[in-house]
Scaffold this motif. Structure first.
Motif, PDB file in Angstrom:
ATOM      1  N   UNK A  45       0.507  -1.615  -0.025  1.00 44.24           N
ATOM      2  CA  UNK A  45       0.036   0.085  -0.132  1.00 44.24           C
ATOM      3  C   UNK A  45       0.892   1.074   0.416  1.00 44.24           C
ATOM      4  N   UNK A  46       2.234   1.147   0.315  1.00 48.63           N
ATOM      5  CA  UNK A  46       3.091   2.145   0.675  1.00 48.63           C
ATOM      6  C   UNK A  46       3.068   3.209  -1.025  1.00 48.63           C
ATOM      7  N   UNK A  47       2.909   1.837  -2.251  1.00 52.57           N
ATOM      8  CA  UNK A  47       3.419   2.824  -3.764  1.00 52.57           C
ATOM      9  C   UNK A  47       1.831   3.746  -3.761  1.00 52.57           C
ATOM     10  N   UNK A  48       0.692   3.335  -2.784  1.00 51.95           N
ATOM     11  CA  UNK A  48      -1.111   4.252  -3.369  1.00 51.95           C
ATOM     12  C   UNK A  48      -1.091   5.035  -2.599  1.00 51.95           C
ATOM     13  N   UNK A  49      -0.793   5.187  -1.177  1.00 50.70           N
ATOM     14  CA  UNK A  49      -0.885   5.705  -0.329  1.00 50.70           C
ATOM     15  C   UNK A  49       0.714   6.600   0.495  1.00 50.70           C
ATOM     16  N   UNK A  50       1.217   6.026   0.528  1.00 52.22           N
ATOM     17  CA  UNK A  50       2.931   7.067   1.257  1.00 52.22           C
ATOM     18  C   UNK A  50       3.493   7.469   0.181  1.00 52.22           C
ATOM     19  N   UNK A  51       4.314   8.325   0.381  1.00 45.01           N
ATOM     20  CA  UNK A  51       5.283   8.865   0.371  1.00 45.01           C
ATOM     21  C   UNK A  51       6.176   8.346  -1.390  1.00 45.01           C
ATOM     22  N   UNK A  52       6.704   9.072  -1.952  1.00 40.14           N
ATOM     23  CA  UNK A  52       7.102   8.458  -3.443  1.00 40.14           C
ATOM     24  C   UNK A  52       8.614   8.483  -2.615  1.00 40.14           C
ATOM     25  N   UNK A  53       9.023   8.898  -1.436  1.00 35.29           N
ATOM     26  CA  UNK A  53      10.724   8.294  -1.552  1.00 35.29           C
ATOM     27  C   UNK A  53      11.132   7.203  -0.952  1.00 35.29           C
ATOM     28  N   UNK A  54       9.386   6.542  -0.407  1.00 33.76           N
ATOM     29  CA  UNK A  54       9.455   5.085   0.151  1.00 33.76           C
ATOM     30  C   UNK A  54       9.183   3.991  -0.364  1.00 33.76           C
ATOM     31  N   UNK A  55       8.896   4.622  -1.671  1.00 34.81           N
ATOM     32  CA  UNK A  55       7.718   3.303  -2.530  1.00 34.81           C
ATOM     33  C   UNK A  55       9.627   2.413  -2.998  1.00 34.81           C
ATOM     34  N   UNK A  56      10.482   3.175  -3.185  1.00 38.83           N
ATOM     35  CA  UNK A  56      11.163   1.802  -3.825  1.00 38.83           C
ATOM     36  C   UNK A  56      11.521   1.324  -2.930  1.00 38.83           C
ATOM     37  N   UNK A  57      11.921   1.196  -1.181  1.00 38.22           N
ATOM     38  CA  UNK A  57      12.573   0.821  -0.011  1.00 38.22           C
ATOM     39  C   UNK A  57      11.613  -0.535   0.501  1.00 38.22           C
ATOM     40  N   UNK A  58      10.529   0.296   0.389  1.00 35.31           N
ATOM     41  CA  UNK A  58       9.174  -0.489   0.343  1.00 35.31           C
ATOM     42  C   UNK A  58       9.282  -1.956  -0.201  1.00 35.31           C
ATOM     43  N   UNK A  59       9.516  -1.558  -1.773  1.00 36.08           N
ATOM     44  CA  UNK A  59       8.987  -2.413  -2.298  1.00 36.08           C
ATOM     45  C   UNK A  59       9.812  -3.499  -2.933  1.00 36.08           C
ATOM     46  N   UNK A  60      11.532  -2.781  -2.357  1.00 37.35           N
ATOM     47  CA  UNK A  60      12.872  -4.068  -1.673  1.00 37.35           C
ATOM     48  C   UNK A  60      12.297  -5.030  -0.663  1.00 37.35           C
ATOM     49  N   UNK A  61      12.483  -3.824   0.842  1.00 33.93           N
ATOM     50  CA  UNK A  61      11.195  -4.818   1.535  1.00 33.93           C
ATOM     51  C   UNK A  61      10.394  -6.224   1.452  1.00 33.93           C
ATOM     52  N   UNK A  62       9.597  -5.946   0.385  1.00 28.47           N
ATOM     53  CA  UNK A  62       8.715  -6.368   0.465  1.00 28.47           C
ATOM     54  C   UNK A  62       8.866  -7.745  -0.318  1.00 28.47           C
ATOM     55  N   UNK A  63       9.952  -7.393  -1.717  1.00 31.27           N
ATOM     56  CA  UNK A  63      10.334  -8.272  -2.099  1.00 31.27           C
ATOM     57  C   UNK A  63      11.048  -9.643  -1.516  1.00 31.27           C
ATOM     58  N   UNK A  64      12.153  -8.974  -0.797  1.00 33.84           N
ATOM     59  CA  UNK A  64      12.473  -9.783   1.177  1.00 33.84           C
ATOM     60  C   UNK A  64      11.818 -10.805   1.540  1.00 33.84           C
TER      61      UNK A  64
END
Length: 52
Positions: free
Chosen positions: A28-47
């Motif tokens: 949900x970070x990609x839809x509702x979070x700060x754009x600076x957090x999109x990539x780190x959140x996606x990397x963590x989700x993949x991990x």
């Protein structure tokens, strides 16, 4: 409360249901979070995805 300083390694035990909620929240970070957090959140989700 612990203060984590990068780089840090943290081991946390989660039930499968808790892990599923964390993955959903990170998605949900990609839809509702700060754009600076999109990539780190996606990397963590993949991990957190199950290994093959």
């Amino acid at each position: 409360m612990a203060k984590l300083m990068p780089p840090a390694t943290v081991n946390v035990e989660l039930t499968p249901a808790e892990l599923a909620l964390v993955r959903r929240a990170l998605g949900l970070v990609h839809n509702f979070g700060d754009p600076d957090d999109w990539e780190p959140a996606e990397r963590l989700r993949e991990d957190l995805e199950p290994g093959e």
